[in-house]
Design a protein around this motif. Structure first.
Motif, PDB file in Angstrom:
ATOM      1  N   ARG A 112       0.823  -1.211   0.000  1.00 57.78           N
ATOM      2  CA  ARG A 112       0.000   0.000   0.000  1.00 57.78           C
ATOM      3  C   ARG A 112       0.855   1.257   0.000  1.00 57.78           C
ATOM      4  O   ARG A 112       0.553   2.231  -0.697  1.00 57.78           O
ATOM      5  CB  ARG A 112      -0.940   0.012   1.212  1.00 57.78           C
ATOM      6  CG  ARG A 112      -2.119  -0.928   1.073  1.00 57.78           C
ATOM      7  CD  ARG A 112      -3.115  -0.757   2.198  1.00 57.78           C
ATOM      8  NE  ARG A 112      -3.794   0.547   2.144  1.00 57.78           N
ATOM      9  CZ  ARG A 112      -4.869   0.843   2.866  1.00 57.78           C
ATOM     10  NH1 ARG A 112      -5.380  -0.058   3.697  1.00 57.78           N
ATOM     11  NH2 ARG A 112      -5.432   2.028   2.769  1.00 57.78           N
ATOM     12  N   THR A 118      -9.237   3.204   5.759  1.00 56.69           N
ATOM     13  CA  THR A 118      -9.820   1.876   5.978  1.00 56.69           C
ATOM     14  C   THR A 118     -10.615   1.388   4.774  1.00 56.69           C
ATOM     15  O   THR A 118     -10.727   0.185   4.562  1.00 56.69           O
ATOM     16  CB  THR A 118     -10.752   1.895   7.207  1.00 56.69           C
ATOM     17  OG1 THR A 118     -11.741   2.921   7.031  1.00 56.69           O
ATOM     18  CG2 THR A 118      -9.970   2.172   8.470  1.00 56.69           C
ATOM     19  N   TRP A 119     -11.147   2.316   3.950  1.00 60.44           N
ATOM     20  CA  TRP A 119     -11.972   1.862   2.826  1.00 60.44           C
ATOM     21  C   TRP A 119     -11.145   1.336   1.652  1.00 60.44           C
ATOM     22  O   TRP A 119     -11.698   0.877   0.661  1.00 60.44           O
ATOM     23  CB  TRP A 119     -12.913   2.965   2.364  1.00 60.44           C
ATOM     24  CG  TRP A 119     -12.288   4.268   1.980  1.00 60.44           C
ATOM     25  CD1 TRP A 119     -11.779   4.617   0.773  1.00 60.44           C
ATOM     26  CD2 TRP A 119     -12.115   5.404   2.817  1.00 60.44           C
ATOM     27  NE1 TRP A 119     -11.289   5.896   0.794  1.00 60.44           N
ATOM     28  CE2 TRP A 119     -11.491   6.412   2.043  1.00 60.44           C
ATOM     29  CE3 TRP A 119     -12.438   5.686   4.150  1.00 60.44           C
ATOM     30  CZ2 TRP A 119     -11.178   7.665   2.561  1.00 60.44           C
ATOM     31  CZ3 TRP A 119     -12.105   6.945   4.656  1.00 60.44           C
ATOM     32  CH2 TRP A 119     -11.497   7.901   3.867  1.00 60.44           C
ATOM     33  N   ILE A 168      -8.704  -1.005   2.364  1.00 58.83           N
ATOM     34  CA  ILE A 168      -8.035  -2.141   2.997  1.00 58.83           C
ATOM     35  C   ILE A 168      -7.874  -3.309   2.044  1.00 58.83           C
ATOM     36  O   ILE A 168      -6.952  -4.123   2.171  1.00 58.83           O
ATOM     37  CB  ILE A 168      -8.810  -2.579   4.278  1.00 58.83           C
ATOM     38  CG1 ILE A 168      -7.979  -3.570   5.099  1.00 58.83           C
ATOM     39  CG2 ILE A 168     -10.149  -3.178   3.903  1.00 58.83           C
ATOM     40  CD1 ILE A 168      -6.780  -2.949   5.746  1.00 58.83           C
ATOM     41  N   TRP A 169      -8.765  -3.374   1.029  1.00 58.86           N
ATOM     42  CA  TRP A 169      -8.719  -4.478   0.071  1.00 58.86           C
ATOM     43  C   TRP A 169      -7.444  -4.478  -0.777  1.00 58.86           C
ATOM     44  O   TRP A 169      -7.084  -5.501  -1.374  1.00 58.86           O
ATOM     45  CB  TRP A 169      -9.943  -4.424  -0.857  1.00 58.86           C
ATOM     46  CG  TRP A 169     -10.130  -3.106  -1.547  1.00 58.86           C
ATOM     47  CD1 TRP A 169     -10.855  -2.048  -1.115  1.00 58.86           C
ATOM     48  CD2 TRP A 169      -9.559  -2.719  -2.801  1.00 58.86           C
ATOM     49  NE1 TRP A 169     -10.783  -1.005  -2.009  1.00 58.86           N
ATOM     50  CE2 TRP A 169      -9.984  -1.392  -3.056  1.00 58.86           C
ATOM     51  CE3 TRP A 169      -8.729  -3.347  -3.728  1.00 58.86           C
ATOM     52  CZ2 TRP A 169      -9.609  -0.693  -4.205  1.00 58.86           C
ATOM     53  CZ3 TRP A 169      -8.355  -2.654  -4.873  1.00 58.86           C
ATOM     54  CH2 TRP A 169      -8.794  -1.341  -5.101  1.00 58.86           C
ATOM     55  N   GLU A 195      -4.483  -4.426   0.333  1.00 53.41           N
ATOM     56  CA  GLU A 195      -3.515  -5.296   1.017  1.00 53.41           C
ATOM     57  C   GLU A 195      -4.151  -5.814   2.305  1.00 53.41           C
ATOM     58  O   GLU A 195      -3.831  -5.343   3.394  1.00 53.41           O
ATOM     59  CB  GLU A 195      -2.228  -4.525   1.311  1.00 53.41           C
ATOM     60  CG  GLU A 195      -1.064  -5.407   1.717  1.00 53.41           C
ATOM     61  CD  GLU A 195       0.213  -4.611   1.917  1.00 53.41           C
ATOM     62  OE1 GLU A 195       1.299  -5.220   1.929  1.00 53.41           O
ATOM     63  OE2 GLU A 195       0.150  -3.374   2.080  1.00 53.41           O
ATOM     64  N   PRO A 196      -5.040  -6.790   2.192  1.00 48.81           N
ATOM     65  CA  PRO A 196      -5.799  -7.268   3.359  1.00 48.81           C
ATOM     66  C   PRO A 196      -4.915  -7.757   4.503  1.00 48.81           C
ATOM     67  O   PRO A 196      -5.297  -7.660   5.669  1.00 48.81           O
ATOM     68  CB  PRO A 196      -6.639  -8.420   2.784  1.00 48.81           C
ATOM     69  CG  PRO A 196      -6.716  -8.134   1.320  1.00 48.81           C
ATOM     70  CD  PRO A 196      -5.418  -7.492   0.957  1.00 48.81           C
TER      71      PRO A 196
END
Length: 207
Positions: A89, A143-144, A146-147, A149-150
């Motif tokens: 990220r 946070t929105w 996050i996908w 780099e889970p």
């Protein structure tokens, strides 16, 4: 690449490398030392734009982008106390923010180049710095996204704290972004001094 661009290329590369190293070291509660070196990338871009034109400035930006990608790759291979020094990220955020903001800076400067000497560097840097900060911190810590780099736990960045320790409650990363943005804006004003001096020496007929 013409020889005239070499100083700009070397300066941009040095700033990018230094910033990638210094970002690992904290300065107070909200900043890293890298926050004080990276804004000078806009100075280099604006100088190249004023003296050699927009096409030359874009070439220097692309070199800086390439150096940044290399730094990010190296950072992903170095393990720190909490994992790689550079996460996916962070790498995406850094590259996207740099390229978008710097190319926007070039475009705005080119459009305003015939105005007062300070207008183009001031406006282009202010807009570019704002876009850079917004893109980087949003991609890196919101946070929105996050996908992206889970497996990367960034819950610490979302901890609600008083903004810069004084204002209303906000995620920690927002305070980091505001502090970073403030440094960029302050240095953009200070950078007008070396901008004016260098332009006058290298291109006396420029305004």
């Amino acid at each position: 690449m013409t020889r005239n661009l070499i100083p700009g290329v070397l300066a941009m590369a040095a700033i990018v490398v230094a910033s990638n190293i210094l970002v690992q070291y904290l300065f107070g509660q909200w900043l890293t030392w890298g926050a004080f070196t990276y804004p000078f990338a806009f100075l280099v871009t604006d100088l190249m734009n004023r003296i050699y034109g927009a096409a030359a400035a874009r070439r220097v930006v692309l070199v800086g982008f390439g150096v940044g990608l290399l730094c990010s790759f190296i950072g992903t291979q170095i393990m720190g106390e909490f994992g790689p020094l550079v996460t996916l990220r962070i790498a995406i955020a850094s590259g996207t923010a740099f390229l978008t903001a710097q190319l926007l800076d070039v475009a705005i400067f080119d459009r305003l180049r015939n105005g007062a000497w300070w207008r183009a560097p001031m406006v282009s840097t202010l807009v570019g710095a704002t876009v850079d900060t917004t893109i980087f911190f949003t991609i890196a810590f919101s946070t929105w996204l996050i996908w992206l780099e889970p497996g990367n736990d960034i819950s610490w960045a979302s901890e609600a704290l008083p903004l810069l320790g004084l204002g209303p409650a906000a995620p920690l990363w927002v305070s980091l972004a505001v502090a970073d943005w403030g440094v960029k804006l302050s240095l953009s004003v200070i950078a007008l001094i070396p901008f004016r001096i260098i332009v006058q020496r290298l291109s006396p007929k420029s305004t």
